[in-house]
Design an enzyme around this catalytic site. Structure first.
Site, PDB file in Angstrom:
ATOM      1  N   GLU A 134      40.081  27.750  28.996  1.00 47.75           N
ATOM      2  CA  GLU A 134      38.955  27.231  29.788  1.00 47.75           C
ATOM      3  C   GLU A 134      38.719  28.050  31.047  1.00 47.75           C
ATOM      4  OE1 GLU A 134      36.859  24.188  29.037  1.00 47.75           O
ATOM      5  OE2 GLU A 134      35.888  25.671  30.295  1.00 47.75           O
ATOM      6  N   ILE A 141      34.474  25.635  36.043  1.00 49.66           N
ATOM      7  CA  ILE A 141      33.421  24.988  35.241  1.00 49.66           C
ATOM      8  C   ILE A 141      33.920  24.721  33.827  1.00 49.66           C
ATOM      9  CG2 ILE A 141      31.089  25.206  34.297  1.00 49.66           C
ATOM     10  CD1 ILE A 141      30.433  27.123  36.550  1.00 49.66           C
ATOM     11  N   GLY A 192      36.366  38.975  50.893  1.00 42.98           N
ATOM     12  CA  GLY A 192      37.383  38.877  49.839  1.00 42.98           C
ATOM     13  C   GLY A 192      36.825  38.531  48.462  1.00 42.98           C
ATOM     14  N   ASP A 206      33.160  42.475  34.021  1.00 41.41           N
ATOM     15  CA  ASP A 206      33.694  41.101  34.070  1.00 41.41           C
ATOM     16  C   ASP A 206      32.736  40.142  33.346  1.00 41.41           C
ATOM     17  OD1 ASP A 206      35.471  38.988  35.619  1.00 41.41           O
ATOM     18  OD2 ASP A 206      33.402  38.424  36.010  1.00 41.41           O
ATOM     19  N   LYS A 210      33.056  37.839  29.667  1.00 37.69           N
ATOM     20  CA  LYS A 210      32.744  36.399  29.622  1.00 37.69           C
ATOM     21  C   LYS A 210      31.599  36.131  28.645  1.00 37.69           C
ATOM     22  CE  LYS A 210      34.440  35.840  34.343  1.00 37.69           C
ATOM     23  NZ  LYS A 210      34.071  35.891  35.773  1.00 37.69           N
TER      24      LYS A 210
HETATM   25  N1  HSE Z   1      35.581  38.579  39.994  1.00 36.12           N
HETATM   26  C1  HSE Z   1      35.049  37.442  39.337  1.00 36.12           C
HETATM   27  C2  HSE Z   1      33.835  36.942  40.084  1.00 36.12           C
HETATM   28  C3  HSE Z   1      36.022  36.299  39.211  1.00 36.12           C
HETATM   29  O1  HSE Z   1      33.439  37.522  41.082  1.00 36.12           O
HETATM   30  O2  HSE Z   1      33.256  35.972  39.638  1.00 36.12           O
HETATM   31  C4  HSE Z   1      37.039  36.532  38.141  1.00 36.12           C
HETATM   32  O3  HSE Z   1      36.460  36.679  36.885  1.00 36.12           O
END
Ligand code: HSE
Length: 451
Positions: A134, A141, A192, A206, A210
């Site tokens: 998840e 979420i 950050g 990334d 997903k």
């Molecule tokens: N670096 C990702 C983001 C979080 O900025 O949403 C981890 O997948």
């Protein structure tokens, strides 16, 4: 999977003790009684594997720490292994070993699931244990379980997600403060959100991982992250974010997975123009949201924090509790069959486009530019011009066009002597372009009719 007594605690081992690992360990240790009361299952943390066991970690008892993850994942005392190391190596080997040893595995590792999800699921299924992830998509979420279970019988048509908080933060700052991409990225790094090397986020890697995971679940097929075409946000000028706003749109980096006309699947990540009235347009800052459209369910959206220690640990904890319940009842979460994905080639994807082109402000230039569009079957819906002194910026909205034709148009435009620079190339999402389609759009739905 060995049966275990209903009344004993389910024993949990955690691999990795970074931001999420520490948050999870804190929840498991500090709120053990509360978790048991709310969930009806007792969890016992029995080990935390780290790369450097000599390092002191605040809040993690030294007696739980080990440097030997390989021993932990096959330890007969462990029921559920939580993988929070990230990356492929050694996470893949450890997860495989844990599954093969009959442990349920919970992971937040999107790279691992996007690259090897199908083979890991097969290993889990053969062992009769859970593989739950998840937290791998959109942090806190709940979207994996709803797609796998609540929407198990749904004919999903499209999943559209803001699944990267860093890029959403940057684009929000550009839209609301009028700052450049570079300044917004600097602020994201200062706070950050963005790494010193921000490429995983800003280049769309990334989000592509997903997107692959969401597509696989929504359309019951195996999609690999590396097969998802992606375009990042680095080339978007602040002027185009402002122009989009004037035209009633917000710029968002979207992960899109949709069924197209002949049953093929299009999965992709790109910066997009979203109508200001669309639910995804209201997702600001580092928040995430996933918008699902299905034949029976219509439109639904899940919204929340996509990253951070506690939000991600919350999703991991939900999976650990699920896995623990399944252990106690000697069962596993449903794993619907998946076929191979038939992916539409990127050049065949069709949607309306926003294009900006900087040109010399001279007679005949507009005609030459428009001719390039026409030569490649790209129909212009509207055009406006911003003066820049000697130069001008032409902003085009097209009708629905084939990506291959738009790319050919862009190549021809780049060669025209009067064209100084091609600016933003953004796909328009969440609109109904064809006049006839407007009539069949879902009443009250999010799809705005392109004006
Ligand atoms: N670096 C990702 C983001 C979080 O900025 O949403 C981890 O997948």
């Amino acid at each position: 999977m060995a049966e275990i007594a209903q009344d004993r605690a389910v024993r949990v081992a955690v691999l990795g003790c970074g931001t999420v690992g520490r948050a999870l360990v804190g929840l498991l240790l500090d709120d053990a009684a509360g978790i048991a009361e709310r969930s009806g299952v007792r969890l016992a943390l029995v080990g935390v594997a780290v790369a450097d066991p000599t390092k002191h970690r605040v809040g993690v008892p030294a007696e739980l720490i080990t440097g030997d993850a390989k021993v932990l994942v096959t330890d007969p005392e462990v029921d559920v292994v939580v993988e929070l190391i990230g990356g492929l190596d050694p996470a893949r080997e450890l997860v495989e070993a844990a599954l093969a040893a009959g442990k349920a595995v919970v992971t937040a590792n999107k790279a691992l699931v996007a690259a090897h999800g199908a083979s890991l699921a097969a290993t889990a299924s053969a062992a009769g244990v859970d593989l739950l992830y998840e937290a791998a998509v959109a942090g806190a979420i709940p979207i994996i379980r709803p797609l796998r279970e609540s929407l198990a019988g749904e004919r999903v048509q499209r999943v559209t997600g803001i699944v990267n908080g860093t890029t959403n933060f940057i684009l929000t700052l550009m839209a609301e403060e009028g700052v450049s991409y570079e300044d917004a990225l600097g602020e994201a790094q200062r706070l950050g959100y963005a790494e010193r090397d921000p490429s995983a986020d800003v280049d769309g890697h990334d989000a592509a991982a997903k997107a692959a995971i969401l597509a696989g679940l929504a359309f019951r097929c195996a999609v690999v992250g590396d097969d998802v075409p992606r375009q990042g946000i680095g080339a978007i000028p602040a002027a185009d974010v402002a122009s989009a706003a004037r035209m009633g749109f917000v710029v968002k980096l979207l992960a899109v997975a949709e069924l197209v006309a002949d049953g093929a699947l299009s999965v992709r990540v790109h910066p997009s123009l979203v109508p200001a009235a669309h639910p995804l347009a209201s997702v600001r800052g580092a928040f995430n949201a996933v918008f699902v459209e299905g034949e029976a369910c219509g439109e639904l959206m899940l919204y929340g924090r996509g990253a951070g220690g506690m939000p991600t640990a919350s999703a991991v904890l939900g999976d650990v509790i699920d896995a623990a319940h399944n252990r106690l009842s000697n069962s596993a979460a449903p794993a619907p069959p998946r076929g191979p994905a038939r992916l539409l080639p990127p050049s065949e994807v069709r949607c309306p486009y926003y294009l900006s082109v900087e040109v010399a402000d001279q007679p005949g230039v507009l005609a030459a530019v428009a001719t390039a569009f026409g030569r490649h079957q790209v129909s212009i819906r509207s055009m406006e011009q911003d003066g820049l002194g000697e130069e001008a910026r032409l902003i085009f909205l097209t009708h629905t066009a084939r990506d291959g034709d738009v790319q050919a148009t862009l190549a021809e435009l780049a060669d025209l002597p009067a064209v100084r620079r091609v600016g933003a190339v953004l796909r328009v999402v969440g609109v109904v372009d064809e006049p006839s389609a407007a009539a069949v759009d879902r009443p009250g739905g999010a799809g705005a009719v392109l004006a």
